[in-house]
Design a protein around this motif. Structure first.
Motif, PDB file in Angstrom:
ATOM      1  N   ALA A 201       0.829  -1.208   0.000  1.00 38.24           N
ATOM      2  CA  ALA A 201       0.000   0.000   0.000  1.00 38.24           C
ATOM      3  C   ALA A 201       0.862   1.256   0.000  1.00 38.24           C
ATOM      4  O   ALA A 201       0.526   2.258  -0.652  1.00 38.24           O
ATOM      5  CB  ALA A 201      -0.925   0.001   1.217  1.00 38.24           C
ATOM      6  N   TYR A 202       1.989   1.212   0.706  1.00 38.46           N
ATOM      7  CA  TYR A 202       2.885   2.375   0.750  1.00 38.46           C
ATOM      8  C   TYR A 202       3.492   2.624  -0.623  1.00 38.46           C
ATOM      9  O   TYR A 202       3.523   3.764  -1.120  1.00 38.46           O
ATOM     10  CB  TYR A 202       3.983   2.146   1.787  1.00 38.46           C
ATOM     11  CG  TYR A 202       4.981   3.277   1.864  1.00 38.46           C
ATOM     12  CD1 TYR A 202       4.700   4.415   2.593  1.00 38.46           C
ATOM     13  CD2 TYR A 202       6.208   3.205   1.199  1.00 38.46           C
ATOM     14  CE1 TYR A 202       5.602   5.467   2.664  1.00 38.46           C
ATOM     15  CE2 TYR A 202       7.119   4.241   1.264  1.00 38.46           C
ATOM     16  CZ  TYR A 202       6.813   5.371   1.998  1.00 38.46           C
ATOM     17  OH  TYR A 202       7.708   6.405   2.055  1.00 38.46           O
ATOM     18  N   PHE A 359      -5.513  -2.542  15.102  1.00 39.89           N
ATOM     19  CA  PHE A 359      -5.549  -1.185  15.633  1.00 39.89           C
ATOM     20  C   PHE A 359      -5.983  -0.183  14.570  1.00 39.89           C
ATOM     21  O   PHE A 359      -5.225   0.703  14.186  1.00 39.89           O
ATOM     22  CB  PHE A 359      -4.188  -0.801  16.227  1.00 39.89           C
ATOM     23  CG  PHE A 359      -3.844  -1.565  17.472  1.00 39.89           C
ATOM     24  CD1 PHE A 359      -4.536  -1.334  18.653  1.00 39.89           C
ATOM     25  CD2 PHE A 359      -2.841  -2.525  17.454  1.00 39.89           C
ATOM     26  CE1 PHE A 359      -4.234  -2.047  19.797  1.00 39.89           C
ATOM     27  CE2 PHE A 359      -2.537  -3.238  18.596  1.00 39.89           C
ATOM     28  CZ  PHE A 359      -3.235  -3.007  19.775  1.00 39.89           C
ATOM     29  N   PRO A 360      -7.240  -0.306  14.076  1.00 38.42           N
ATOM     30  CA  PRO A 360      -7.767   0.743  13.200  1.00 38.42           C
ATOM     31  C   PRO A 360      -7.906   2.037  13.998  1.00 38.42           C
ATOM     32  O   PRO A 360      -8.347   2.029  15.155  1.00 38.42           O
ATOM     33  CB  PRO A 360      -9.123   0.195  12.758  1.00 38.42           C
ATOM     34  CG  PRO A 360      -9.519  -0.772  13.826  1.00 38.42           C
ATOM     35  CD  PRO A 360      -8.240  -1.356  14.346  1.00 38.42           C
ATOM     36  N   LEU A 361      -7.518   3.131  13.403  1.00 35.38           N
ATOM     37  CA  LEU A 361      -7.399   4.394  14.128  1.00 35.38           C
ATOM     38  C   LEU A 361      -8.701   4.800  14.820  1.00 35.38           C
ATOM     39  O   LEU A 361      -8.698   5.149  16.012  1.00 35.38           O
ATOM     40  CB  LEU A 361      -6.943   5.494  13.161  1.00 35.38           C
ATOM     41  CG  LEU A 361      -6.868   6.913  13.722  1.00 35.38           C
ATOM     42  CD1 LEU A 361      -5.964   6.977  14.935  1.00 35.38           C
ATOM     43  CD2 LEU A 361      -6.380   7.871  12.643  1.00 35.38           C
ATOM     44  N   LYS A 362      -9.815   4.770  14.104  1.00 39.96           N
ATOM     45  CA  LYS A 362     -11.075   5.238  14.683  1.00 39.96           C
ATOM     46  C   LYS A 362     -11.454   4.430  15.920  1.00 39.96           C
ATOM     47  O   LYS A 362     -11.796   4.999  16.974  1.00 39.96           O
ATOM     48  CB  LYS A 362     -12.183   5.159  13.627  1.00 39.96           C
ATOM     49  CG  LYS A 362     -13.532   5.640  14.118  1.00 39.96           C
ATOM     50  CD  LYS A 362     -14.564   5.588  12.991  1.00 39.96           C
ATOM     51  CE  LYS A 362     -15.930   6.057  13.480  1.00 39.96           C
ATOM     52  NZ  LYS A 362     -16.946   6.028  12.395  1.00 39.96           N
ATOM     53  N   LEU A 417      -5.469  14.322  12.434  1.00 44.13           N
ATOM     54  CA  LEU A 417      -4.615  13.154  12.640  1.00 44.13           C
ATOM     55  C   LEU A 417      -3.841  12.670  11.428  1.00 44.13           C
ATOM     56  O   LEU A 417      -2.969  11.816  11.570  1.00 44.13           O
ATOM     57  CB  LEU A 417      -5.484  11.993  13.170  1.00 44.13           C
ATOM     58  CG  LEU A 417      -6.242  12.283  14.471  1.00 44.13           C
ATOM     59  CD1 LEU A 417      -7.111  11.092  14.847  1.00 44.13           C
ATOM     60  CD2 LEU A 417      -5.280  12.624  15.592  1.00 44.13           C
ATOM     61  N   PHE A 418      -4.140  13.192  10.224  1.00 47.21           N
ATOM     62  CA  PHE A 418      -3.516  12.626   9.027  1.00 47.21           C
ATOM     63  C   PHE A 418      -2.493  13.577   8.410  1.00 47.21           C
ATOM     64  O   PHE A 418      -2.648  14.803   8.436  1.00 47.21           O
ATOM     65  CB  PHE A 418      -4.586  12.275   7.987  1.00 47.21           C
ATOM     66  CG  PHE A 418      -5.568  11.255   8.457  1.00 47.21           C
ATOM     67  CD1 PHE A 418      -5.161   9.966   8.764  1.00 47.21           C
ATOM     68  CD2 PHE A 418      -6.908  11.570   8.623  1.00 47.21           C
ATOM     69  CE1 PHE A 418      -6.050   9.008   9.214  1.00 47.21           C
ATOM     70  CE2 PHE A 418      -7.820  10.629   9.076  1.00 47.21           C
ATOM     71  CZ  PHE A 418      -7.392   9.346   9.369  1.00 47.21           C
ATOM     72  N   ALA A 456      -6.437   4.616   3.657  1.00 45.24           N
ATOM     73  CA  ALA A 456      -7.368   3.724   4.363  1.00 45.24           C
ATOM     74  C   ALA A 456      -6.831   2.297   4.303  1.00 45.24           C
ATOM     75  O   ALA A 456      -6.152   1.931   3.349  1.00 45.24           O
ATOM     76  CB  ALA A 456      -8.754   3.820   3.723  1.00 45.24           C
ATOM     77  N   PRO A 457      -7.071   1.478   5.340  1.00 46.89           N
ATOM     78  CA  PRO A 457      -8.010   1.671   6.448  1.00 46.89           C
ATOM     79  C   PRO A 457      -7.425   2.306   7.708  1.00 46.89           C
ATOM     80  O   PRO A 457      -7.936   2.068   8.813  1.00 46.89           O
ATOM     81  CB  PRO A 457      -8.485   0.254   6.724  1.00 46.89           C
ATOM     82  CG  PRO A 457      -7.304  -0.605   6.409  1.00 46.89           C
ATOM     83  CD  PRO A 457      -6.612   0.062   5.263  1.00 46.89           C
ATOM     84  N   HIS A 458      -6.364   3.093   7.591  1.00 46.28           N
ATOM     85  CA  HIS A 458      -5.829   3.863   8.712  1.00 46.28           C
ATOM     86  C   HIS A 458      -5.449   2.980   9.908  1.00 46.28           C
ATOM     87  O   HIS A 458      -6.005   3.100  11.011  1.00 46.28           O
ATOM     88  CB  HIS A 458      -6.822   4.931   9.171  1.00 46.28           C
ATOM     89  CG  HIS A 458      -7.415   5.741   8.071  1.00 46.28           C
ATOM     90  ND1 HIS A 458      -6.644   6.340   7.096  1.00 46.28           N
ATOM     91  CD2 HIS A 458      -8.706   6.045   7.778  1.00 46.28           C
ATOM     92  CE1 HIS A 458      -7.434   6.987   6.250  1.00 46.28           C
ATOM     93  NE2 HIS A 458      -8.688   6.812   6.641  1.00 46.28           N
TER      94      HIS A 458
END
Length: 695
Positions: A201-202, A359-362, A417-418, A456-458
């Motif tokens: 993804a990166y 550990f999804p951010l939300k 946060l982003f 996403a998915p952060h």
């Protein structure tokens, strides 16, 4: 950005007594508001200094001064934040120009002879017992008096003028260094083959040129990814060295900054700028030096860690097909994170990418807020601010005391946060508005700034979970403040104390039960993510992993713990050295040499072959990209934090009674009282130096 909790639902109809601030400034309005606020303050202080001697009392002189200071801090914060978050370059520049005006005006205030005369009279009355002050009033007066003395108000003639000119120049240099760091967009172009090991993804999100090369930036997130996952040592080395040489314009600026600080200290009669800077802090210079020198004993443990990492390096390179007799076994600076991750993966069965999925951010942030509700007696309520915010991803939350704690409104948190272009590239808190109590109460508004990947998915790595909890700790520290003055509210403490409360909170994120409570596989938090996952997988993973995953994750911390501590020691000792009594000729050479001496991690100066620098430490200027040096670095505090956690929270990290006691005894006091006695009162006895020096 956060999920509703029971507390949030309960508070849906509760109306905050102070609405969110209107934030839709234009560059022109920023300057207009700044000029108007400064003019108002100057007129107010003119009225104050015209008072007769009979009014030179704490209530008659110091309180009006403090009220004007409260107003100045409020107005300057409402302008300052633009430079950190705005997507509009003109608005960021206008904010910086306004901050420059505020800085110059603050210098004007601190060098007004008529103001100092009144403050000096009240201070002397407090010293001889003519007026009686409570502990908060006395501490505030001491801080104000010291601030004026540090600006040479007790000195007449040419020295005073030199000090004032130097103060202005130091401010200019600091702002310019921070601006260069904040605005940089440097990077390197890499071939596809050089990107082996990096997350798909990166790589997919990277900008590409006509030759299909990928652009890799040099910001915090990029370095974290490359140094942990790039399997090609040449890639890690190239990106690391490039990062150490970004912001080249800061090299000369920082050199002038250090020299100007030294001259300022000398003019004011201090042996060094370090002695000047540490005055009024929790510890004195000799205590700080003692603790830093004693912490060198972690070197033995770090050496043991490097032996393990060297063995991992050898096995990895042999598996890659490299002959054993051609392997350089040493651990280079750019090797540490990569081989530490490999050891954690192999020894503790820790797959960092797999752990991230839990550990999804939300969801993680929502869990953290619930922990703070439970420990400190708070309620968090999502609000529609009714005002323009600077980015569509920014969310706002009103914070209240729970009903058992009084149910009062405490303030606002803005979550930004982003990572994005132009935004301040670090994790920190930025005041949108300070808090203060009294006849004209102001509720604080705090921006929690982070630079998490916007893809996403952060998902968060475990270290990012720790960082988020740490920064949220600063936010809560400020919101629960209960002091009269903006300059002592919340995190406005002694500079060497400010990190201690959040350092203590990091221990929660190294507690397996807490990590387990925060975790949830990201596919259970989003229908879209669930459907996307099932396109490439036969079934969903468990909602939560077994707790032994987090027990292993915590145990794996020991793989490079001492090495990372030595990195922090390098920053602190470098800071003390360049601001010490001996003039440093080359700040870059010293930075690289001290890193080698502190960490024993090999740099380009130790390379052999065509890339060798032959013992030459001129290969990089890492100090030019370290913003803490531009604003006065304050290392340490981890030991105090460890003692507080072990004494009061280790048995039960979610002990609400203990958390509320900590809030009342420490957090609510802000910088209104000397901090060390507050800590000792909380832990229940004097903190022993030998305990602090322990690893």
């Amino acid at each position: 950005m956060y999920e509703n909790t029971t507390a949030e639902i309960m508070l849906e109809t509760k109306e905050p007594p102070q609405p969110p601030f209107e934030l839709n400034h234009s560059p022109e309005q920023v300057m207009q508001l700044t000029h108007a606020a400064i003019a108002t303050s100057r007129a107010s202080l003119d009225v104050l200094t015209a008072k007769t001697n009979a009014d030179w009392t704490f209530d008659g002189f110091i309180i009006p001064f403090a009220e004007d200071e409260n107003h100045r801090l409020l107005q300057s914060c409402l302008i300052n934040y633009h430079q950190y978050v705005s997507k509009d370059r003109d608005l960021r520049d206008a904010s910086r120009a306004a901050v420059k005006l505020w800085t110059e005006y603050e210098q004007e205030v601190k060098t007004r002879r008529d103001l100092f005369h009144g403050i000096d009279v009240v201070y002397k009355k407090s010293q001889d017992g003519t007026i009686i002050l409570n502990s908060e009033e006395r501490h505030y007066l001491d801080r104000v008096y010291l601030k004026f003395c540090r600006n040479a108000m007790h000195i007449n003639g040419e020295i005073k003028q030199q000090v004032q000119l130097l103060q202005n120049r130091i401010g200019e240099l600091s702002r310019e260094c921070v601006r260069n760091f904040q605005e940089e967009s440097e990077g390197v172009w890499l071939e596809e083959a050089e990107l082996k090991g990096l997350p798909e993804a990166y790589v997919a999100s990277g900008k590409r040129n006509a030759d299909n090369m990928v652009f890799v930036g040099l910001k915090r997130h990029d370095l974290d990814v490359v140094l942990k996952f790039a399997t090609e040592e040449s890639t890690r080395r190239r990106v690391y060295i490039a990062a150490e040489n970004k912001c080249p314009q800061n090299v000369a600026l920082f050199e002038e900054l250090v020299k100007s600080r030294a001259l300022l200290a000398s003019l004011l009669g201090y042996a060094s700028y370090a002695e000047y800077a540490i005055q009024g802090r929790m510890l004195n210079l000799s205590q700080v030096t003692e603790r830093l020198n004693a912490s060198r004993k972690v070197a033995d443990k770090a050496a043991e860690e490097r032996v393990v990492l060297m063995e991992a390096k050898k096995h990895f390179l042999i598996a890659q097909g490299k002959p054993e007799d051609e392997i350089d076994p040493r651990i280079y600076i750019w090797d540490l994170n990569f081989y530490a991750r490999l050891v954690k993966t192999e020894k503790f069965d820790i797959d960092e990418m797999a752990v991230m999925e839990y550990f999804p951010l939300k969801h993680t942030l929502a869990g953290m807020l619930q922990i703070f509700e439970q420990i400190f007696g708070l309620h968090f309520q999502p609000v529609n601010s009714g005002a323009w915010v600077w980015d569509e991803e920014v969310t706002v939350c009103a914070v209240w005391n729970e009903e058992a704690m009084g149910g009062e409104f405490l303030g606002y948190i803005y979550f930004d946060l982003f990572e994005r272009p132009g935004k301040h590239n670090t994790n920190c808190n930025q005041f949108l508005a300070p808090g203060f109590k009294g006849s004209n109460t102001s509720y604080p508004s705090i921006i929690l700034l982070a630079s998490f990947d916007s893809i996403a998915p952060h998902l968060l790595r475990q270290r990012q979970v720790v960082t988020l909890f740490h920064e949220l700790g600063h936010t809560i520290h400020h919101l629960v403040g209960r002091t009269r003055f903006a300059s002592t509210y919340g995190t406005s403490t002694s500079h060497d104390f400010v990190e201690i409360p959040s350092n203590m909170l990091e221990h929660w994120c190294w507690t397996p039960s807490i990590l387990h409570s925060l975790s949830r596989h990201y596919t259970y938090t989003s229908v879209e993510d669930k459907e996307a996952y099932l396109k490439t997988h036969a079934h969903l993973p468990a909602d939560k992993p077994p707790i032994d995953l987090f027990e292993r994750l915590v145990a794996a911390q020991a793989v490079d713990e001492a090495c990372l501590m030595l990195n922090q020691l390098h920053y602190a000792l470098y800071d003390l050295t360049i601001h010490g009594t001996t003039l440093v000729e080359d700040l870059s050479v010293l930075y690289n040499r001290m890193r080698w001496e502190c960490t024993s991690l090999v740099g380009p100066d130790q390379l052999t072959g065509p890339d060798s620098h032959g013992g030459d430490y001129h290969w990089g200027s890492g100090q030019a990209r370290f913003p803490h040096f531009f604003r006065n670095y304050a290392a340490g505090g981890e030991a105090y934090a460890r003692i507080m956690f072990n004494t009061r929270f280790q048995r039960n990290p979610l002990d609400g009674a203990e958390g509320r006691r900590y809030r009342r005894k420490v957090l609510e006091k802000g910088g209104s009282l000397p901090e060390l006695p507050l800590l000792e009162d909380f832990v229940g006895g004097k903190i022993d130096t030998s305990d602090i020096l322990g690893v």
